[in-house]
Scaffold this active site. Structure first.
Site, PDB file in Angstrom:
ATOM      1  CE1 TYR A 178      -3.702   2.038   0.292  1.00 55.73           C
ATOM      2  CE2 TYR A 178      -3.687   2.430   2.390  1.00 55.73           C
ATOM      3  CZ  TYR A 178      -4.620   2.380   1.618  1.00 55.73           C
ATOM      4  OH  TYR A 178      -5.253   3.033   1.700  1.00 55.73           O
ATOM      5  NE  ARG A 195      -8.238  12.436  -5.800  1.00 52.11           N
ATOM      6  CZ  ARG A 195      -7.497  11.748  -4.571  1.00 52.11           C
ATOM      7  NH1 ARG A 195      -6.320  12.649  -3.823  1.00 52.11           N
ATOM      8  NH2 ARG A 195      -8.173  11.078  -3.647  1.00 52.11           N
ATOM      9  CE  LYS A 199      -6.784   2.113  -0.305  1.00 49.52           C
ATOM     10  NZ  LYS A 199      -8.166   3.891   0.015  1.00 49.52           N
ATOM     11  CD  GLU A 207      -8.898   4.133  -2.996  1.00 49.73           C
ATOM     12  OE1 GLU A 207      -8.953   4.824  -1.981  1.00 49.73           O
ATOM     13  OE2 GLU A 207     -10.855   3.826  -1.944  1.00 49.73           O
ATOM     14  CG  ASP A 208      -7.176   6.712  -5.782  1.00 54.20           C
ATOM     15  OD1 ASP A 208      -6.933   7.265  -4.380  1.00 54.20           O
ATOM     16  OD2 ASP A 208      -5.642   6.263  -5.732  1.00 54.20           O
ATOM     17  CG  ASP A 252     -10.580   5.155   1.529  1.00 55.55           C
ATOM     18  OD1 ASP A 252     -11.206   4.644   2.393  1.00 55.55           O
ATOM     19  OD2 ASP A 252     -10.249   4.687   1.090  1.00 55.55           O
ATOM     20  CG  ASP A 253     -10.423   9.134  -1.996  1.00 52.53           C
ATOM     21  OD1 ASP A 253      -8.779   8.898  -2.373  1.00 52.53           O
ATOM     22  OD2 ASP A 253     -10.703   8.493  -3.028  1.00 52.53           O
ATOM     23  CG  ASN A 281      -0.372   8.915   1.956  1.00 48.77           C
ATOM     24  OD1 ASN A 281       0.547   9.150   2.855  1.00 48.77           O
ATOM     25  ND2 ASN A 281      -1.863   8.107   2.125  1.00 48.77           N
ATOM     26  CG  ASN A 327      -2.793   3.864   6.243  1.00 51.58           C
ATOM     27  OD1 ASN A 327      -3.912   3.564   5.273  1.00 51.58           O
ATOM     28  ND2 ASN A 327      -1.106   3.411   6.269  1.00 51.58           N
TER      29      ASN A 327
END
Length: 496
Positions: free
Chosen positions: A44, A97, A115, A187-188, A210-211, A352, A396
């Site tokens: 990760y 992203r 993930k 995600e992203d 999640d972001d 990150n 995290n």
């Protein structure tokens, strides 16, 4: 482990772990669970970021399911090609992203794969029930479009109606194929799409970003734990964010919600304790017209301020949170300023991977003269300052989403409610022991993560039952025990 430790380069360790996941899944999870603190940064952040950047050149065999624009109209058929029938958790990205690294297109697949490995290792969701998906809608990254090893469509990103229709077809097909109770984790995605998708599908599907939500929940947990360390309540603090994207506004909203819960004050009042700085300076009401919709609730009355240092001196925050994706933005001046009017400033540098962190642990402790309560998004080693060892916490998302997902799955929840995120934060904060506080930690160690995940899952499930969103009946008597009994364990069966 001996073989993996022979590799000096983190990317080589990553590749060795991915090979192991393909060849011997059970052993992969056994290794990851038993050595979680050592291997988490490999499978990760930060290593997964580099893996995504170089995905085309380290690509040996496909993992997860790719659905490309060329398959529009046939998405349901594509989903039916996946060999596993009973899927409980899907992590999906369009690669626009990736972490703080930008548009990596199809090579973002490393994120859903990583993930979901954590969903299994840390949250105990069965590997066969996890499905990583990348939606290949093109990329605007010129380097990748010209890279002979790029594995995706060589075209610019689909936008507007074409993009919306493609996603609508995908979301409908997922529900049709896997039913109402499959958790879809976004995600992203880029900011403009992330908020839009969450708002659009939050009422019709079981979705979680999640972001926006996972990051918010893990940060709130750290802040709740910090109150036990420092005394006082959340409502007594003033918060200043650097960065007003998905993570920043998501965290801000959840903090406001929790303060509103605790003080019974309306949420609009609670938002006034929280200030955000974006690339153009402090977000204030005079800028309201030009702001994106998700920044508008944070535009308070104040004169315009152009940079972070001036904002710190004007607002006098007790908590400084970085979600800017830009490294070294918490300068010595900024940290010295916040330390000058706080006995114990709370400083969270969350961006990150490590290279994008707003400051290092050493800088935070040195410049605050060892007084900062500090946590980061990526791992940092302990720091000795003035004869005392300071251990930086790691805010995290891996603390929250695996347990959160397990709680949703085991209760058969059909929607995600904000109260379930607050329940996850509270459960995580309760797992921080006196011993952790003595080292200045506001998060528990990752070595107990499966136990922590079981408590988070139980709390989330309890909230789902309370809100009438759970479909699994009857409700188990002891939710923590039930969570533990649902967890996948990589053990070999004994055959007589």
């Amino acid at each position: 482990m001996n073989n993996i430790r022979q590799y000096q380069v983190p990317l080589q360790r990553y590749m060795a772990m991915m090979d192991l996941q393909e060849n011997n899944e059970r052993l992969f999870y056994k290794l990851l669970i038993d050595n979680v603190e050592e291997l988490l940064p490999v499978v990760y952040t930060p290593t997964v970021g580099e893996a995504c950047q170089k995905y085309g050149s380290i690509f040996s065999r496909p993992q997860g399911l790719y659905i490309s624009l060329k398959e529009k109209g046939k998405i349901l058929e594509v989903l039916k090609n996946w060999p596993e029938r009973s899927i409980q958790v899907i992590v999906v990205t369009d690669g626009e992203r990736i972490l703080g690294l930008g548009d990596l297109g199809c090579q973002g697949m490393g994120i859903p794969v990583g993930k979901l490995a954590l969903y299994t290792a840390l949250g105990g969701v069965r590997p066969s029930a996890c499905l990583p998906i990348t939606l290949d809608v093109g990329t605007n990254n010129k380097d990748l479009l010209n890279d002979e090893f790029y594995i995706g469509l060589r075209q610019r990103r689909a936008t507007g109606q074409e993009y919306a229709d493609f996603l609508q077809e995908f979301m409908t097909a997922v529900k049709q194929n896997y039913g109402e109770k499959v958790l879809i984790q976004f995600e992203d995605f880029a900011n403009h799409n992330a908020f839009e998708l969450l708002a659009r599908y939050g009422t019709t599907h079981l979705v979680f970003n999640d972001d926006i939500q996972g990051t918010a929940s893990v940060v709130l947990a750290g802040l709740i734990a910090a109150q036990k360390l420092l005394g006082g309540t959340l409502a007594e603090h003033t918060f200043l964010f650097l960065g007003a994207g998905e993570a920043g506004t998501g965290i801000a909203e959840l903090i406001a919600l929790e303060i509103s819960r605790q003080t019974k004050a309306p949420i609009e009042e609670c938002r006034k304790k929280i200030w955000l700085v974006d690339s153009k300076g402090l977000i204030v009401s005079s800028r309201k017209e030009s702001l994106q919709h998700f920044k508008k609730p944070w535009a308070h009355e104040h004169e315009t301020i152009g940079n972070l240092l001036d904002a710190v001196n004007a607002i006098k925050p007790t908590v400084l949170i970085g979600t800017s994706g830009k490294g070294q933005t918490f300068t010595q001046d900024v940290i010295e300023a916040i330390s000058s009017f706080n006995e114990r400033p709370i400083i969270l540098a969350l961006s990150n991977p490590t290279s994008q962190s707003e400051c290092t642990a050493e800088q935070a402790y040195t410049w605050s003269k060892g007084r900062a309560v500090f946590a980061t998004g990526s791992p940092f080693d302990p720091v000795e300052y003035d004869g005392k060892i300071h251990v930086p916490g790691q805010a995290n998302n891996a603390y929250i989403f695996p347990g959160f997902g397990l709680g949703v799955v085991m209760s058969g929840a059909i929607r995600v409610h904000d109260d379930m995120l607050l329940a996850a934060s509270e459960a995580l904060a309760q797992q921080v022991s006196e011993e952790n506080f003595e080292k200045g930690l506001i998060y528990p160690p990752f070595s107990n993560i499966r136990k922590i995940s079981a408590h988070i899952a139980a709390n989330v499930a309890a909230k789902a039952y309370e809100l009438g969103l759970a479909s699994r009946r009857p409700r188990p008597r002891d939710l923590v025990k039930y969570a533990e009994s649902c967890m996948y364990s990589p053990v070999y069966r004994n055959y007589r």
